[in-house]
Write a protein that holds these residues in place. Structure first.
Motif, PDB file in Angstrom:
ATOM      1  N   PHE A 299       0.949  -1.084  -0.087  1.00  0.00           N
ATOM      2  CA  PHE A 299      -0.071  -0.056  -0.028  1.00  0.00           C
ATOM      3  C   PHE A 299       1.016   1.422   0.044  1.00  0.00           C
ATOM      4  O   PHE A 299       2.013   1.216   0.411  1.00  0.00           O
ATOM      5  CB  PHE A 299      -1.019   0.091   1.117  1.00  0.00           C
ATOM      6  CG  PHE A 299      -0.309  -0.011   2.665  1.00  0.00           C
ATOM      7  CD1 PHE A 299      -0.266   1.253   3.254  1.00  0.00           C
ATOM      8  CD2 PHE A 299       0.418  -1.180   3.137  1.00  0.00           C
ATOM      9  CE1 PHE A 299       0.481   1.235   4.509  1.00  0.00           C
ATOM     10  CE2 PHE A 299       1.017  -1.156   4.338  1.00  0.00           C
ATOM     11  CZ  PHE A 299       1.054   0.161   5.107  1.00  0.00           C
ATOM     12  N   GLU A 300       0.366   2.225  -0.602  1.00  0.00           N
ATOM     13  CA  GLU A 300       0.956   3.623  -0.431  1.00  0.00           C
ATOM     14  C   GLU A 300       0.487   4.743   0.848  1.00  0.00           C
ATOM     15  O   GLU A 300      -0.627   4.200   1.128  1.00  0.00           O
ATOM     16  CB  GLU A 300       0.718   4.460  -1.662  1.00  0.00           C
ATOM     17  CG  GLU A 300       0.559   3.856  -2.961  1.00  0.00           C
ATOM     18  CD  GLU A 300       1.899   3.539  -3.768  1.00  0.00           C
ATOM     19  OE1 GLU A 300       2.412   4.646  -4.053  1.00  0.00           O
ATOM     20  OE2 GLU A 300       2.529   2.732  -3.852  1.00  0.00           O
ATOM     21  N   ASP A 339       9.817   2.410   1.046  1.00  0.00           N
ATOM     22  CA  ASP A 339      10.831   3.137   0.491  1.00  0.00           C
ATOM     23  C   ASP A 339      10.834   4.589   1.283  1.00  0.00           C
ATOM     24  O   ASP A 339      11.617   5.524   0.993  1.00  0.00           O
ATOM     25  CB  ASP A 339      10.635   3.660  -0.927  1.00  0.00           C
ATOM     26  CG  ASP A 339       9.231   4.357  -1.218  1.00  0.00           C
ATOM     27  OD1 ASP A 339       8.491   4.716  -0.225  1.00  0.00           O
ATOM     28  OD2 ASP A 339       8.905   4.464  -2.294  1.00  0.00           O
ATOM     29  N   GLU A 340      10.084   4.740   2.520  1.00  0.00           N
ATOM     30  CA  GLU A 340       9.881   5.752   3.621  1.00  0.00           C
ATOM     31  C   GLU A 340       9.322   7.213   2.804  1.00  0.00           C
ATOM     32  O   GLU A 340       8.899   7.847   3.645  1.00  0.00           O
ATOM     33  CB  GLU A 340      11.340   6.125   3.976  1.00  0.00           C
ATOM     34  CG  GLU A 340      11.988   4.845   4.799  1.00  0.00           C
ATOM     35  CD  GLU A 340      13.095   5.569   5.642  1.00  0.00           C
ATOM     36  OE1 GLU A 340      13.677   6.585   5.606  1.00  0.00           O
ATOM     37  OE2 GLU A 340      13.661   4.645   6.237  1.00  0.00           O
ATOM     38  N   SER A 341       9.156   7.073   1.613  1.00  0.00           N
ATOM     39  CA  SER A 341       8.240   8.205   1.047  1.00  0.00           C
ATOM     40  C   SER A 341       6.880   8.138   0.690  1.00  0.00           C
ATOM     41  O   SER A 341       6.276   8.667   0.760  1.00  0.00           O
ATOM     42  CB  SER A 341       9.082   8.814   0.059  1.00  0.00           C
ATOM     43  OG  SER A 341       9.122   7.967  -1.258  1.00  0.00           O
ATOM     44  N   ARG A 342       6.660   6.772   0.319  1.00  0.00           N
ATOM     45  CA  ARG A 342       5.492   6.446  -0.429  1.00  0.00           C
ATOM     46  C   ARG A 342       5.114   5.068  -0.236  1.00  0.00           C
ATOM     47  O   ARG A 342       3.913   4.603   0.224  1.00  0.00           O
ATOM     48  CB  ARG A 342       5.360   7.016  -1.823  1.00  0.00           C
ATOM     49  CG  ARG A 342       4.092   7.769  -2.268  1.00  0.00           C
ATOM     50  CD  ARG A 342       4.178   7.912  -3.682  1.00  0.00           C
ATOM     51  NE  ARG A 342       4.455   6.921  -4.338  1.00  0.00           N
ATOM     52  CZ  ARG A 342       4.127   6.676  -5.663  1.00  0.00           C
ATOM     53  NH1 ARG A 342       4.149   7.909  -6.506  1.00  0.00           N
ATOM     54  NH2 ARG A 342       4.562   5.713  -6.248  1.00  0.00           N
ATOM     55  N   SER A 343       5.790   4.093  -0.617  1.00  0.00           N
ATOM     56  CA  SER A 343       5.305   2.849  -1.068  1.00  0.00           C
ATOM     57  C   SER A 343       5.692   1.938   0.445  1.00  0.00           C
ATOM     58  O   SER A 343       6.923   1.824   0.603  1.00  0.00           O
ATOM     59  CB  SER A 343       5.814   2.081  -2.216  1.00  0.00           C
ATOM     60  OG  SER A 343       5.740   3.006  -3.388  1.00  0.00           O
ATOM     61  N   ASN A 344       4.872   0.811   0.733  1.00  0.00           N
ATOM     62  CA  ASN A 344       5.272  -0.102   1.803  1.00  0.00           C
ATOM     63  C   ASN A 344       4.863  -1.355   1.213  1.00  0.00           C
ATOM     64  O   ASN A 344       3.848  -1.507   0.564  1.00  0.00           O
ATOM     65  CB  ASN A 344       4.426   0.441   2.834  1.00  0.00           C
ATOM     66  CG  ASN A 344       4.805   1.624   3.275  1.00  0.00           C
ATOM     67  OD1 ASN A 344       5.747   2.345   3.582  1.00  0.00           O
ATOM     68  ND2 ASN A 344       3.384   2.411   3.251  1.00  0.00           N
ATOM     69  N   THR A 345       5.426  -2.525   1.767  1.00  0.00           N
ATOM     70  CA  THR A 345       5.034  -3.792   1.266  1.00  0.00           C
ATOM     71  C   THR A 345       5.344  -4.816   2.452  1.00  0.00           C
ATOM     72  O   THR A 345       6.538  -4.660   2.962  1.00  0.00           O
ATOM     73  CB  THR A 345       5.682  -4.358  -0.068  1.00  0.00           C
ATOM     74  OG1 THR A 345       5.449  -3.758  -1.306  1.00  0.00           O
ATOM     75  CG2 THR A 345       5.241  -5.880  -0.426  1.00  0.00           C
ATOM     76  N   ALA A 446       5.366  -7.758 -10.078  1.00  0.00           N
ATOM     77  CA  ALA A 446       4.847  -6.433 -10.650  1.00  0.00           C
ATOM     78  C   ALA A 446       5.309  -5.369  -9.651  1.00  0.00           C
ATOM     79  O   ALA A 446       5.471  -4.063 -10.333  1.00  0.00           O
ATOM     80  CB  ALA A 446       3.210  -6.299 -10.283  1.00  0.00           C
ATOM     81  N   LEU A 447       5.845  -5.840  -8.541  1.00  0.00           N
ATOM     82  CA  LEU A 447       6.423  -4.372  -7.724  1.00  0.00           C
ATOM     83  C   LEU A 447       7.955  -4.223  -7.685  1.00  0.00           C
ATOM     84  O   LEU A 447       8.525  -3.317  -7.127  1.00  0.00           O
ATOM     85  CB  LEU A 447       6.129  -4.925  -6.196  1.00  0.00           C
ATOM     86  CG  LEU A 447       4.828  -4.955  -5.557  1.00  0.00           C
ATOM     87  CD1 LEU A 447       4.933  -5.553  -4.391  1.00  0.00           C
ATOM     88  CD2 LEU A 447       4.101  -3.866  -5.809  1.00  0.00           C
ATOM     89  N   GLY A 452      15.044  -0.109  -3.862  1.00  0.00           N
ATOM     90  CA  GLY A 452      15.580  -1.183  -2.762  1.00  0.00           C
ATOM     91  C   GLY A 452      14.378  -2.339  -2.295  1.00  0.00           C
ATOM     92  O   GLY A 452      14.726  -3.238  -1.788  1.00  0.00           O
ATOM     93  N   PHE A 453      13.276  -2.171  -3.226  1.00  0.00           N
ATOM     94  CA  PHE A 453      12.353  -3.377  -2.927  1.00  0.00           C
ATOM     95  C   PHE A 453      13.210  -4.540  -3.579  1.00  0.00           C
ATOM     96  O   PHE A 453      12.968  -5.798  -2.947  1.00  0.00           O
ATOM     97  CB  PHE A 453      11.152  -3.170  -3.778  1.00  0.00           C
ATOM     98  CG  PHE A 453      10.044  -4.423  -3.681  1.00  0.00           C
ATOM     99  CD1 PHE A 453       9.397  -4.609  -2.510  1.00  0.00           C
ATOM    100  CD2 PHE A 453       9.731  -5.228  -4.791  1.00  0.00           C
ATOM    101  CE1 PHE A 453       8.744  -5.750  -2.197  1.00  0.00           C
ATOM    102  CE2 PHE A 453       8.919  -6.327  -4.704  1.00  0.00           C
ATOM    103  CZ  PHE A 453       8.461  -6.512  -3.279  1.00  0.00           C
TER     104      PHE A 453
END
Length: 472
Positions: A299-300, A339-345, A446-447, A452-453
């Motif tokens: 999620f973002e 990524d600490e700015s927007r995306s998390n998984t 897809a991610l 860094g992912f």
């Protein structure tokens, strides 16, 4: 015959100790910034006293990885909001670099000059023990280490710091949950050298209790932090555990790597090679060979200070894993990437992401008459009863229809139905509801390409720490 360890440590020592040139450059930058911040405060009549703190001031910084901690100390009569409303804005205006406001529990400024990270941190000048803010101990820490950490021990502290960085157990921020600089230096003061620290850490068993100031009565139970396997008493504050931030996996990873380095010495513990990037098809192959299912809950989020964000992400991970346990998906392990700015998984490995359509529920012992009657009343003609009830051994049992069969159904169901008990922290709740995606196995590809992912996914699929190599 194992490789002798000392030649390797000699090689590392050459890389971690700053050169005279580097020291001169740092010293010049440190003094000029200290002077700049002091004159900004003087001109604004804010009355702070500026000093250098942290690993630079204690001479335990690593070559090529210098940080500067500039502290501005104020009388305890100043209100904390004056820091955010007057002090930091004045400094921000006067410093010719792009500054970022940071808040851990504590407001401070961060900026970069010539590739060196500089933090400007306000604190109070207080007597020991009269702490008013989270950073008031720092000047006392610096003073203590300058007094006690002999020059030859500074090399030992640098070796331990570099080792912890190499095995990824260094840093007390929430994202890492590792060892702080002060903790590293305290361990070196206690064990005297890097090698002795490794030898002793190899034998650690919970609870490890170290108190520099009272080495004899090491079993003082008054300080035993509940649930903390490592207790290292802060030499300037006997009520504080320096190791409180260290998470179990970082602590025991350090213990394991300490043993490994002695059995199988190498430079890679200190300076791990860069991981080779994988192609999409190499990732696809990795998924084929997993033998279990991997799920990514992605999620973002809107902007949040990193320290707060990581605290919240770890809560989300915890709550999701507990939800999966309750619903019989048998999660095996999990990790968080951001990524600490927007995306998390949140990545979770589970026994299987689909469940059979039927779930057996155990009822009460037949000998308990009232309970048995209640069980039969509930289940005998219920619409979601598939088979039974029947007597199994000495108890009733019944087969019920499962409502949630896949992880893809589980997350949306938990967002709709509070009774499923998914607890989301408030700062992430809205964005999680709005845009959560559940991907399984190869859909996770897809991610790829987010900063860094790929590496995080690689490490999760491999599951083996980079320092663990076969012995020759």
């Amino acid at each position: 015959m194992p490789t002798p360890i000392q030649p390797i440590l000699d090689q590392i020592a050459k890389k971690v100790v700053p050169s005279d040139d580097e020291r001169a450059r740092m010293s010049q930058l440190a003094q000029s910034l200290k002077g700049q911040v002091q004159s900004i405060l003087d001109n604004a009549r804010l009355g702070g006293i500026v000093s250098l703190q942290g690993s630079y001031a204690r001479d335990t910084w690593l070559s090529g990885e210098a940080d500067l901690d500039i502290f501005a100390t104020f009388p305890p009569t100043m209100e904390r909001q004056e820091w955010t409303e007057k002090v930091l804005p004045a400094i921000r205006k006067g410093i010719p670099a792009k500054t970022v406001d940071r808040y851990a529990e504590h407001p401070y400024l961060e900026f970069h000059i010539d590739g060196i990270r500089v933090n400007v941190v306000p604190c109070y000048s207080v007597e020991k023990g009269q702490w008013k803010s989270a950073t008031d101990r720092t000047p006392y820490h610096t003073e203590y280490m300058r007094e006690h950490l002999r020059p030859e021990m500074r090399l030992e502290a640098r070796l331990l710091k570099r080792f912890l960085k190499g095995i990824r157990s260094y840093g007390a921020e929430i994202r890492v949950g590792g060892f702080s600089g002060m903790l590293v230096e305290t361990l070196i003061l206690h064990y005297k050298s890097f090698l002795d620290t490794l030898v002793q850490a190899s034998k650690w068993k919970p609870v490890i209790f170290l108190d520099l100031e009272k080495p004899t009565s090491s079993k003082e139970s008054s300080h035993r932090a509940p649930g903390s396997p490592l207790v290292v008493i802060d030499p300037v504050d006997p009520n504080r555990n320096l190791a409180a931030a260290v998470r179990d996996d970082k602590l025991w990873g350090f213990v394991a790597a300490s043993r490994e380095l002695q059995n199988n010495p190498g430079r890679w513990y200190f300076f791990p090679p860069r991981p080779k990037p994988r192609t999409k098809s190499e990732f696809a192959k990795l998924f084929d060979n997993q033998g279990r299912d991997i799920v990514a809950i992605s999620f973002e989020h809107s902007r949040i200070v990193p320290d707060v964000l990581w605290g919240q992400l770890l809560k989300v991970e915890n709550s999701l894993v507990e939800l999966m346990v309750r619903q019989d998906f048998h999660p095996v392990r999990s990790t968080v990437w951001s990524d600490e700015s927007r995306s998390n998984t949140i990545l979770v490995e589970l026994e299987s992401w689909t469940l059979p359509g039927v779930q057996m529920r155990q009822g009460p012992p037949v000998s308990k008459q009232d309970d048995s009657q209640g069980f039969l009343d509930r289940h005998l003609n219920a619409r979601d009863t598939v088979r039974g009830p029947w007597v199994e051994g000495n108890r009733w049992a019944v087969d019920k229809k499962r409502r949630i069969l896949t992880i893809k159904q589980l997350v949306p169901a938990a967002l709709k139905d509070r009774k499923l008990g998914l607890a989301l922290p408030e700062q992430l709740e809205r964005s999680f509801h709005r845009n959560v995606r559940v991907l399984q196995d190869k859909q996770i590809l897809a991610l790829l390409g987010r900063e860094g992912f790929d590496q995080a996914l690689s490490e999760f699929l491999e599951a083996k720490p980079a320092w663990l190599k076969t012995h020759h």
